[in-house]
Write a protein that holds these residues in place. Structure first.
Motif, PDB file in Angstrom:
ATOM      1  N   LEU A  18       0.853  -1.022   0.008  1.00 17.23           N
ATOM      2  CA  LEU A  18      -0.181  -0.048   0.098  1.00 17.23           C
ATOM      3  C   LEU A  18       1.060   1.062   0.132  1.00 17.23           C
ATOM      4  CD1 LEU A  18      -2.647  -1.000   2.780  1.00 17.23           C
ATOM      5  CD2 LEU A  18      -2.509  -0.674   0.317  1.00 17.23           C
ATOM      6  N   SER A  19       2.109   1.066   0.496  1.00 19.09           N
ATOM      7  CA  SER A  19       2.669   2.352   0.610  1.00 19.09           C
ATOM      8  C   SER A  19       4.505   2.036   0.120  1.00 19.09           C
ATOM      9  CB  SER A  19       3.001   2.578   1.973  1.00 19.09           C
ATOM     10  OG  SER A  19       1.273   2.957   2.848  1.00 19.09           O
ATOM     11  N   PRO A  20       4.979   1.670  -1.211  1.00 17.66           N
ATOM     12  CA  PRO A  20       5.567   1.214  -1.610  1.00 17.66           C
ATOM     13  C   PRO A  20       6.653   2.076  -1.669  1.00 17.66           C
ATOM     14  CG  PRO A  20       4.627   1.126  -2.913  1.00 17.66           C
ATOM     15  CD  PRO A  20       3.471   2.006  -1.793  1.00 17.66           C
ATOM     16  N   GLN A  21       6.352   3.770  -1.174  1.00 16.22           N
ATOM     17  CA  GLN A  21       7.588   4.670  -0.841  1.00 16.22           C
ATOM     18  C   GLN A  21       7.933   5.134   0.249  1.00 16.22           C
ATOM     19  OE1 GLN A  21       9.171   5.345  -3.210  1.00 16.22           O
ATOM     20  NE2 GLN A  21       7.800   4.174  -5.320  1.00 16.22           N
ATOM     21  N   SER A  22       7.234   4.182   1.691  1.00 12.35           N
ATOM     22  CA  SER A  22       7.381   4.785   3.161  1.00 12.35           C
ATOM     23  C   SER A  22       9.153   5.128   3.340  1.00 12.35           C
ATOM     24  CB  SER A  22       6.583   3.902   3.798  1.00 12.35           C
ATOM     25  OG  SER A  22       6.663   3.458   5.172  1.00 12.35           O
ATOM     26  N   THR A  23       9.135   5.540   3.724  1.00 10.95           N
ATOM     27  CA  THR A  23      11.202   5.644   4.564  1.00 10.95           C
ATOM     28  C   THR A  23      11.491   4.531   4.849  1.00 10.95           C
ATOM     29  OG1 THR A  23      10.820   8.121   3.824  1.00 10.95           O
ATOM     30  CG2 THR A  23      12.412   6.765   5.027  1.00 10.95           C
ATOM     31  N   LYS A  24      10.138   4.347   6.843  1.00 11.41           N
ATOM     32  CA  LYS A  24       9.808   3.480   7.712  1.00 11.41           C
ATOM     33  C   LYS A  24      10.183   2.344   6.605  1.00 11.41           C
ATOM     34  CE  LYS A  24       7.361   1.558  11.626  1.00 11.41           C
ATOM     35  NZ  LYS A  24       6.013   1.432  12.181  1.00 11.41           N
ATOM     36  N   LEU A  25       9.289   2.095   6.034  1.00 11.60           N
ATOM     37  CA  LEU A  25       9.498   0.230   5.710  1.00 11.60           C
ATOM     38  C   LEU A  25      10.826   0.769   4.543  1.00 11.60           C
ATOM     39  CD1 LEU A  25       5.908  -0.016   4.294  1.00 11.60           C
ATOM     40  CD2 LEU A  25       6.498  -0.427   6.873  1.00 11.60           C
ATOM     41  N   ASP A  32      18.134  -1.941  -4.817  1.00 15.42           N
ATOM     42  CA  ASP A  32      18.579  -2.124  -6.381  1.00 15.42           C
ATOM     43  C   ASP A  32      17.320  -2.820  -7.069  1.00 15.42           C
ATOM     44  OD1 ASP A  32      21.108  -1.024  -6.531  1.00 15.42           O
ATOM     45  OD2 ASP A  32      21.909  -3.067  -6.414  1.00 15.42           O
ATOM     46  N   ARG A  33      16.349  -3.593  -6.257  1.00 15.69           N
ATOM     47  CA  ARG A  33      14.846  -3.690  -6.190  1.00 15.69           C
ATOM     48  C   ARG A  33      13.881  -3.310  -5.813  1.00 15.69           C
ATOM     49  NH1 ARG A  33      18.442  -8.289  -5.127  1.00 15.69           N
ATOM     50  NH2 ARG A  33      18.058  -8.395  -2.983  1.00 15.69           N
ATOM     51  N   LEU A  34      14.039  -2.475  -5.040  1.00 13.99           N
ATOM     52  CA  LEU A  34      12.877  -1.667  -4.631  1.00 13.99           C
ATOM     53  C   LEU A  34      12.551  -0.997  -5.345  1.00 13.99           C
ATOM     54  CD1 LEU A  34      14.389   0.269  -1.657  1.00 13.99           C
ATOM     55  CD2 LEU A  34      12.409  -1.394  -1.855  1.00 13.99           C
ATOM     56  N   PRO A  35      11.196  -0.696  -5.719  1.00 13.98           N
ATOM     57  CA  PRO A  35      10.036  -0.267  -6.433  1.00 13.98           C
ATOM     58  C   PRO A  35      10.712   1.746  -7.698  1.00 13.98           C
ATOM     59  CG  PRO A  35       8.652  -0.397  -5.005  1.00 13.98           C
ATOM     60  CD  PRO A  35      10.082  -1.029  -5.003  1.00 13.98           C
ATOM     61  N   LYS A  36      10.923   2.112  -8.275  1.00 11.33           N
ATOM     62  CA  LYS A  36      11.606   3.863  -8.256  1.00 11.33           C
ATOM     63  C   LYS A  36      10.253   4.238  -7.677  1.00 11.33           C
ATOM     64  CE  LYS A  36      15.157   2.434  -9.651  1.00 11.33           C
ATOM     65  NZ  LYS A  36      16.163   1.308  -9.416  1.00 11.33           N
ATOM     66  N   ARG A  37      10.695   5.619  -7.324  1.00  8.54           N
ATOM     67  CA  ARG A  37       9.549   6.830  -6.748  1.00  8.54           C
ATOM     68  C   ARG A  37       9.447   7.007  -8.099  1.00  8.54           C
ATOM     69  NH1 ARG A  37      10.897   7.221  -1.421  1.00  8.54           N
ATOM     70  NH2 ARG A  37      12.174   6.967  -0.498  1.00  8.54           N
ATOM     71  N   LYS A  38       7.181   7.655  -7.935  1.00  6.89           N
ATOM     72  CA  LYS A  38       7.213   7.973  -9.067  1.00  6.89           C
ATOM     73  C   LYS A  38       7.438   9.508  -8.947  1.00  6.89           C
ATOM     74  CE  LYS A  38       3.698   4.863  -8.536  1.00  6.89           C
ATOM     75  NZ  LYS A  38       2.741   4.284  -8.180  1.00  6.89           N
TER      76      LYS A  38
END
Length: 296
Positions: free
Chosen positions: A207-214, A227-233
């Motif tokens: 739900l929140s792939p850009q969350s800094t905490k996660l 390197d495998r994290l979804p890119k920020r929009k």
């Protein structure tokens, strides 16, 4: 991926998640079929939203047979709190339909007395009318773990994506819904705890792939996962997605209104006008054999 590296990553994932998430245990008195239905709404959804959806299912419907004959659209309204309400509605309805058509009742408790392997095969045998199995890997593992007492860790699509980002599984394994070595690395007495913590983390991240905490928790487990994290929009992409979501919501609202609008009453034929008895018709008498058309 080398087995030792995979096993060490799984072990580290377990230790890190234990620091950040508290395990949630389902009610001990829940029936096997109830575990199955709950798993159908929990799949790819946060636990608190699944609890809300399952409670609404029990409150809004008098019995399971009523749920079985309810449309997916109506069930989706009941599950509106879930990220994918229609998918959950399809899973719940498919389970009840298949079980009823096979057994003419909803009692699956005798499976608890059978050998676990035999019980699992029985659950896998339930199919839809077109022959497709209704048992998703996540639901089957959830029922095995919580209802049958077996060692099987339920992983949904969100969990597979997270395990890929962490480097625990490969992209090919994620596509095939495979998690090799997971049950070997996590002992049975820690299975329920780990499954709950992983599901909480993966559903929140979905739900929140850009969350800094996660993202910080992911880096704590494996620094190479960045390197495998979804890119920020970009801002433009976020605005475009917001506009698309608003348009989709407006379309769904219009569709619901149209479905609820009562059908128009049929137009009745107008009664023929009465002619005055004092005036003579100026029209000539029609030849015999030709019927006069009634005015509409």
């Amino acid at each position: 991926m080398a087995a030792p590296n995979r096993a060490s990553l799984i072990t580290k994932t377990q230790k890190v998640l234990k620091k950040h998430f508290e395990a949630v245990h389902p009610p001990a008195d829940r029936l096997l079929l109830e575990h199955w239905l709950y798993a159908s709404v929990l799949e790819d959804a946060p636990g608190d939203k699944a609890d809300e959806a399952f409670a609404r299912l029990q409150e809004d419907y008098f019995e399971l047979n009523e749920v079985r004959v309810t449309t997916v659209t109506e069930l989706a309204e009941t599950f509106s709190c879930l990220p994918q309400p229609e998918s959950a509605g399809k899973r719940v309805r498919a389970v009840l339909q298949a079980v009823f058509e096979a057994d003419y009742n909803y009692d699956l408790e005798p499976l608890k007395k059978q050998n676990i392997g035999k019980a699992i095969k029985h659950l896998e045998a339930y199919q839809t009318q077109d022959g497709a199995s209704i048992t998703t890997p996540f639901a089957l593992a959830y029922v095995t773990q919580h209802a049958l007492g077996g060692h099987s860790i339920p992983i949904d699509q969100s969990g597979l994506q997270l395990l890929f980002i962490l480097g625990v599984i490969t992209e090919s394994e994620a596509e095939k819904k495979q998690t090799p070595g997971l049950e070997r690395a996590i002992p049975k007495n820690k299975g329920i705890e780990f499954a709950s913590q992983l599901h909480q983390f993966s559903s929140e991240f979905a739900l929140s792939p850009q969350s800094t905490k996660l993202r910080t928790i992911i880096a704590e487990i494996n620094a190479e996962a960045k390197d495998r994290l979804p890119k920020r929009k970009t801002k433009k992409e976020e605005e475009a997605e917001a506009e698309a979501a608003e348009a989709a919501e407006a379309k769904a609202t219009r569709k619901k209104r149209a479905a609820k609008k009562p059908p128009a009453a049929p137009v009745s034929e107008a009664a023929p006008a009465k002619k005055s008895s004092t005036k003579k018709s100026s029209k000539k008498t029609e030849p015999k054999g030709i019927a006069r058309k009634k005015p509409r």
